[in-house]
Design an enzyme around this catalytic site. Structure first.
Site, PDB file in Angstrom:
ATOM      1  N   HIS A  73       0.828  -1.201   0.000  1.00  0.00           N
ATOM      2  CA  HIS A  73       0.000   0.000   0.000  1.00  0.00           C
ATOM      3  C   HIS A  73       0.860   1.248   0.000  1.00  0.00           C
ATOM      4  O   HIS A  73       1.980   1.256   0.533  1.00  0.00           O
ATOM      5  CB  HIS A  73      -0.950   0.013   1.205  1.00  0.00           C
ATOM      6  N   ASP A  75      -0.801   4.317   0.852  1.00  0.00           N
ATOM      7  CA  ASP A  75      -1.422   5.271   1.763  1.00  0.00           C
ATOM      8  C   ASP A  75      -0.707   5.230   3.109  1.00  0.00           C
ATOM      9  O   ASP A  75      -0.088   4.225   3.478  1.00  0.00           O
ATOM     10  CB  ASP A  75      -2.919   5.009   1.929  1.00  0.00           C
ATOM     11  N   GLU A 139      -5.122   0.872   2.912  1.00  0.00           N
ATOM     12  CA  GLU A 139      -4.764  -0.135   3.913  1.00  0.00           C
ATOM     13  C   GLU A 139      -4.819   0.441   5.316  1.00  0.00           C
ATOM     14  O   GLU A 139      -5.204  -0.235   6.264  1.00  0.00           O
ATOM     15  CB  GLU A 139      -3.353  -0.681   3.638  1.00  0.00           C
ATOM     16  N   GLU A 168       4.880  -5.712   4.003  1.00  0.00           N
ATOM     17  CA  GLU A 168       4.776  -4.972   5.261  1.00  0.00           C
ATOM     18  C   GLU A 168       6.068  -5.094   6.071  1.00  0.00           C
ATOM     19  O   GLU A 168       6.779  -6.105   5.972  1.00  0.00           O
ATOM     20  CB  GLU A 168       3.618  -5.519   6.100  1.00  0.00           C
TER      21      GLU A 168
END
Length: 384
Positions: A73, A75, A139, A168
């Site tokens: 992601h 964001d 996310e 991540e």
């Protein structure tokens, strides 16, 4: 001799960080990746939904026999008190080998590393198969129009991943020390106990909602959900708020609200925990003659990708690059892997996550290069 210039993941990270893409804003972050991937021969499509931008990209023919996927992601969470930052939160400034900025750790550097690795890989050694890159702008928010929208797009258009790696940050302290092969489930339950307001000197004329709420919270918090399982720690329940909004000491309030957050392992499901909570609510409701309203939100069920070929391949690449043998873990909060697991086997590996969501979030520049090298090694090993 190679005829292309390798993608610098540090430069790419910096470009992404300079886009203030606080959910649900994108501010150009996905456009940067769209241009990079398109130029490298990826077929790109937008899977936007609910005002959220989502980018799907595939290199190779649709329906190839092997398809490796990356998910991430762009964001980020809000910066908080900007005055508390010692570096501009969207400046991507580098000092003493460390880049500062919101999203440097979570997870624009991870996205930059796997995008750079994938682009270099298909240019240098075009694989017998396909590479899918699925990047969302939702996310850190509600996560209902992000990776779920990407997976819906894939389902509707005949796209697939055989396996997926989510980038991540997974390492607590040292680069390479942890791979996530699953995650605990997460749910939040909000309660509203409705009594009857009155004067505190005449409690018999009121129906105080606080004692039943306190009793309910105590019953929930003191209950041992389990003792852990083979791959998961013990489930936890935390009381996160209790409130009446009552500033007066001579008034018994009419109602009281509270909330709990549960992180649960594979002993439970959202449904089984909801049923247990309802039993507790009914008992308190009957004992105190009050009305109790509940609102349950299940953010994700627990899941695990059992140790096997995928985790072994990722662990081997991590150890080959870092010299560290990673632990296979299910600790931490939730991630979009909870959605990907319904599509294909999924693991997570990324940077050290100590500074994520903090003031002066930062990442070591050498770790970004190292992460790209690990992702490149994983691609080579998968398509070998």
């Amino acid at each position: 001799m190679s005829q292309f210039t390798p993608v610098d993941p540090v430069d790419l990270t910096a470009a992404l960080v300079r886009c203030p893409s606080v959910t649900p804003a994108d501010e150009g972050a996905l456009d940067i990746l769209h241009e990079l991937l398109s130029d490298a021969g990826f077929t790109c499509a937008w899977a936007d939904r609910g005002g959220i931008r989502n980018l799907f990209a595939r290199w190779g023919a649709q329906g190839n026999t092997r398809s490796f996927g990356f998910n991430g992601h762009t964001d980020v969470v809000p910066v908080g008190d900007e005055a508390a930052w010692t570096m501009p939160p969207f400046g991507a400034q580098i000092k003493d080998g460390i880049m500062y900025g919101r999203g440097t750790t979570d997870m624009k550097s991870g996205v930059a590393a796997f995008a750079a690795a994938a682009v270099d890989f298909v240019r240098e050694t075009p694989p017998d198969g396909s590479i899918v890159i699925a990047i969302t702008g939702d996310e850190e928010g509600e996560s209902i129009d992000g990776t779920l929208a990407l997976l819906e797009y894939m389902e509707n258009n005949g796209e697939r991943m055989d396996v997926c790696l989510v980038g991540e940050p997974t390492c607590p302290n040292t680069m390479g020390e942890m791979i996530k092969i699953g995650r605990r489930g997460s749910m939040t339950v909000k309660f509203r106990v409705i009594g009857k307001q009155g004067h505190s000197a005449y409690p018999h004329r009121a129906n105080n909602p606080l004692p039943p709420m306190m009793r309910l919270m105590d019953r929930l918090a003191s209950h041992e959900l389990d003792t852990g399982t083979d791959h998961f720690d013990q489930s936890t329940l935390a009381v996160v708020t209790v409130d009446t909004g009552n500033p007066a000491t001579n008034v018994i309030p009419a109602e009281c609200t509270a909330a709990v957050n549960i992180r649960f392992n594979d002993t439970h499901s959202g449904a089984s925990l909801s049923a247990w909570i309802e039993e507790e609510v009914v008992a308190i409701r009957e004992a105190y003659s009050v009305e109790i309203e509940t609102l349950v939100k299940i953010s994700g069920e627990s899941f695990i990708t059992p140790p096997g070929d995928l985790s072994a391949m990722v662990a081997g690449a991590v150890e080959a690059v870092t010299g560290v043998s990673p632990e296979l873990s299910t600790t931490g909060g939730t991630s979009d892997a909870r959605f990907v697991k319904s599509h294909c086997p999924v693991v997570e590996f990324g940077l050290v996550g100590q500074s994520m969501h903090q003031v002066d979030e930062h990442v070591r520049v050498d770790h970004i290069h190292e992460l790209k090298t690990i992702y490149s090694r994983i691609l080579r090993d998968y398509f070998a």
